[in-house]
Scaffold this motif. Structure first.
Motif, short mmCIF file in Angstrom:
data_model
loop_
_atom_site.label_atom_id
_atom_site.label_comp_id
_atom_site.label_asym_id
_atom_site.label_seq_id
_atom_site.Cartn_x
_atom_site.Cartn_y
_atom_site.Cartn_z
N GLN A 23 0.93 -1.12 0.03
CA GLN A 23 -0.03 0.01 -0.04
C GLN A 23 0.99 1.32 -0.10
N ALA A 24 2.20 1.12 0.43
CA ALA A 24 2.99 2.33 0.24
C ALA A 24 4.10 2.17 -0.37
N LEU A 25 4.11 1.17 -1.44
CA LEU A 25 5.07 0.97 -2.27
C LEU A 25 6.54 0.48 -1.45
N ALA A 27 7.50 1.69 1.06
CA ALA A 27 8.42 2.60 1.84
C ALA A 27 8.74 2.23 3.03
N LYS A 59 6.23 -3.74 -9.05
CA LYS A 59 6.19 -2.15 -9.12
C LYS A 59 7.30 -1.45 -8.47
N ALA A 63 10.14 2.55 -2.56
CA ALA A 63 9.92 4.03 -3.02
C ALA A 63 10.63 5.02 -1.89
N PHE A 84 17.77 6.18 11.41
CA PHE A 84 18.42 5.42 10.14
C PHE A 84 19.57 4.77 10.50
N LEU A 106 14.07 3.94 -4.94
CA LEU A 106 14.25 5.34 -4.90
C LEU A 106 14.63 5.80 -3.52
N PRO A 130 16.03 10.85 -5.24
CA PRO A 130 15.30 12.23 -5.25
C PRO A 130 14.99 13.06 -3.93
N LEU A 134 12.72 16.85 -1.94
CA LEU A 134 11.99 17.02 -0.56
C LEU A 134 12.69 17.90 0.23
N VAL A 136 15.63 17.65 1.24
CA VAL A 136 16.73 16.88 2.18
C VAL A 136 17.67 16.28 1.21
N GLY A 139 20.30 9.81 3.02
CA GLY A 139 20.32 9.78 4.59
C GLY A 139 20.82 8.41 5.15
C1 HXC Z 1 5.37 7.07 1.99
C2 HXC Z 1 4.90 6.50 -0.07
C3 HXC Z 1 6.20 6.70 -0.62
C4 HXC Z 1 7.33 7.15 0.33
C5 HXC Z 1 4.99 6.14 -2.10
N1 HXC Z 1 4.36 6.31 -1.06
N2 HXC Z 1 6.31 6.51 -1.72
N3 HXC Z 1 4.53 6.70 1.32
N4 HXC Z 1 6.54 7.27 1.76
N5 HXC Z 1 8.41 7.47 0.10
C6 HXC Z 1 2.67 5.98 -1.17
C7 HXC Z 1 1.99 7.07 -1.76
O1 HXC Z 1 1.74 8.00 -0.99
C8 HXC Z 1 0.78 6.42 -2.04
O2 HXC Z 1 -0.35 6.17 -0.92
C9 HXC Z 1 1.12 4.89 -2.47
O3 HXC Z 1 2.53 4.86 -1.90
C10 HXC Z 1 1.39 4.73 -4.01
O4 HXC Z 1 1.99 5.69 -4.36
P1 HXC Z 1 1.83 6.83 -5.47
O5 HXC Z 1 2.50 7.95 -5.64
O6 HXC Z 1 0.25 6.85 -5.83
O7 HXC Z 1 1.97 5.99 -7.14
P2 HXC Z 1 2.68 6.32 -8.40
O8 HXC Z 1 1.72 7.51 -8.85
O9 HXC Z 1 2.68 5.07 -9.17
O10 HXC Z 1 4.22 6.92 -8.10
C11 HXC Z 1 5.27 6.36 -7.61
C12 HXC Z 1 6.23 6.98 -7.30
C13 HXC Z 1 5.95 7.97 -6.02
C14 HXC Z 1 6.95 7.98 -8.29
C15 HXC Z 1 7.37 6.19 -6.74
O11 HXC Z 1 5.18 7.47 -4.99
C16 HXC Z 1 7.14 8.96 -5.53
O12 HXC Z 1 7.58 9.71 -5.86
N6 HXC Z 1 7.25 8.33 -4.24
C17 HXC Z 1 8.25 9.20 -3.54
C18 HXC Z 1 9.58 8.90 -4.01
C19 HXC Z 1 10.81 9.58 -3.33
O13 HXC Z 1 10.88 10.74 -2.87
N7 HXC Z 1 11.50 8.66 -2.36
C20 HXC Z 1 12.50 9.53 -1.44
C21 HXC Z 1 11.78 9.25 0.02
S1 HXC Z 1 12.96 10.31 1.16
P3 HXC Z 1 -1.52 6.76 -0.57
O14 HXC Z 1 -1.99 6.33 0.27
O15 HXC Z 1 -1.16 8.23 -0.81
O16 HXC Z 1 -2.25 6.69 -1.93
C22 HXC Z 1 14.00 9.03 1.23
C23 HXC Z 1 15.02 9.61 2.11
C24 HXC Z 1 15.99 8.88 2.69
O17 HXC Z 1 14.10 7.93 1.15
C25 HXC Z 1 16.89 9.53 3.71
C26 HXC Z 1 16.84 10.96 3.91
C27 HXC Z 1 15.55 11.55 4.32
#
Ligand code: HXC
Length: 257
Positions: A23-25, A27, A59, A63, A84, A106, A130, A134, A136, A139
């Motif tokens: 549900q959260a890919l 995460a 998929k 993410a 972390f 990602l 990416p 955000l 940041v 990390g």
């Molecule tokens: C929490 C997440 C998430 C994440 C996706 N979801 N990525 N929830 N944290 N990183 C959730 C969405 O909110 C959504 O839930 C569900 O998963 C499906 O995602 P969608 O966005 O609807 O899917 P889609 O349109 O297919 O897009 C896929 C995607 C996009 C391109 C991967 O989800 C995306 O850009 N995600 C974030 C990627 C990102 O920025 N990652 C880096 C995170 S920061 P709901 O309930 O809302 O429908 C990180 C930091 C590490 O990792 C250390 C430093 C801080």
């Protein structure tokens, strides 16, 4: 043992760990980290297990870190809890493990994949850091491991623009060891893991340790470290067995001693 966020299955000598927060890919939240620490510690401690594969869904491998969990945290929360730092326990795993990546890897997802000994990518894999979008930065080691894997130019470009890299580019750049059709990803990674699991266990541990030393030492120190581990294996029964088996033209039969 059952986990809230993982599916863990032993197939022969290979442990298959599947991230399971669809549900959260996938995460990476705190529960998932706690589950990973437990699962990797159990794998490392189980003498019947020789190699692991960590995968996600078709998929998404993962993410990223869970943005919803992090969004409201303060500096004091993050620094105070050393947020972390638990991933150091994942990277402390001594036995070899492979990240099998389909779909999005990602941010923290890419960083988790890079904690593996190597990455096998499905041809639909997309890697990226990416976090800058955000406001940041990486990390969970991304700025360091990506730079070591693909060099400064590409790592800097990836981290500053947040763009994604596809599987072909990841292989070309040295981020992925190989690319396979997405539908075959887990089977292919399992085959590779089974090949590793069939090696003498002490030699596999030593190989992982010495290749990793290349990132921590000078060339001269690393070469000496390698040589000492190599010498040490001559104290093992499996070295005697391995060389005897070669001479006798038969497969080795390992005891792990
Ligand atoms: C929490 C997440 C998430 C994440 C996706 N979801 N990525 N929830 N944290 N990183 C959730 C969405 O909110 C959504 O839930 C569900 O998963 C499906 O995602 P969608 O966005 O609807 O899917 P889609 O349109 O297919 O897009 C896929 C995607 C996009 C391109 C991967 O989800 C995306 O850009 N995600 C974030 C990627 C990102 O920025 N990652 C880096 C995170 S920061 P709901 O309930 O809302 O429908 C990180 C930091 C590490 O990792 C250390 C430093 C801080």
């Amino acid at each position: 043992m059952t986990y809230e966020t993982l599916l863990v299955e032993q197939r022969g000598a290979v442990t298959l760990i599947t991230l399971n927060r669809p549900q959260a890919l996938n995460a990476l939240n705190s529960q998932l980290l706690a589950d990973l620490i437990t699962a990797f510690a159990a794998f490392d401690a189980d003498d019947s297990q020789r190699c692991a594969v960590l995968t996600g869904s078709e998929k998404a491998f993962a993410a990223g870190a869970d943005i919803k969990e992090m969004a409201s945290q303060s500096f004091a929360d993050m620094y105070g809890s050393n947020f972390f730092a638990g991933y150091d326990r994942v990277t402390a795993t001594r036995k070899p493990w492979i990240a099998a990546v389909n779909g999005f890897a990602l941010g923290g997802g890419c960083e988790l994949a890079m904690m593996a000994d190597f990455i096998v990518a499905g041809d639909n894999a997309k890697f990226g850091q990416p976090e800058i979008k955000l406001a940041v930065t990486p990390g969970m080691g991304g700025s360091q491991r990506l730079t070591r894997a693909i060099g400064k130019a590409k790592a800097m470009e990836m981290c500053l623009t947040g763009r994604m890299m596809d599987a072909a580019e990841a292989e070309r750049s040295g981020l992925a060891a190989k690319v396979v059709p997405a539908a075959d990803l887990v089977d292919e990674a399992m085959k590779t893991a089974e090949a590793i699991a069939a090696m003498a266990p002490l030699a596999a541990l030593a190989t992982k340790e010495m290749v990793n030393a290349a990132f921590e030492t000078t060339l001269q120190q690393g070469v000496v470290f390698e040589r000492r581990l190599f010498h040490g294996l001559f104290g093992s029964a499996d070295q005697k067995e391995g060389m005897a088996a070669f001479v006798e033209k038969r497969p080795g039969n390992w005891t792990g001693k």
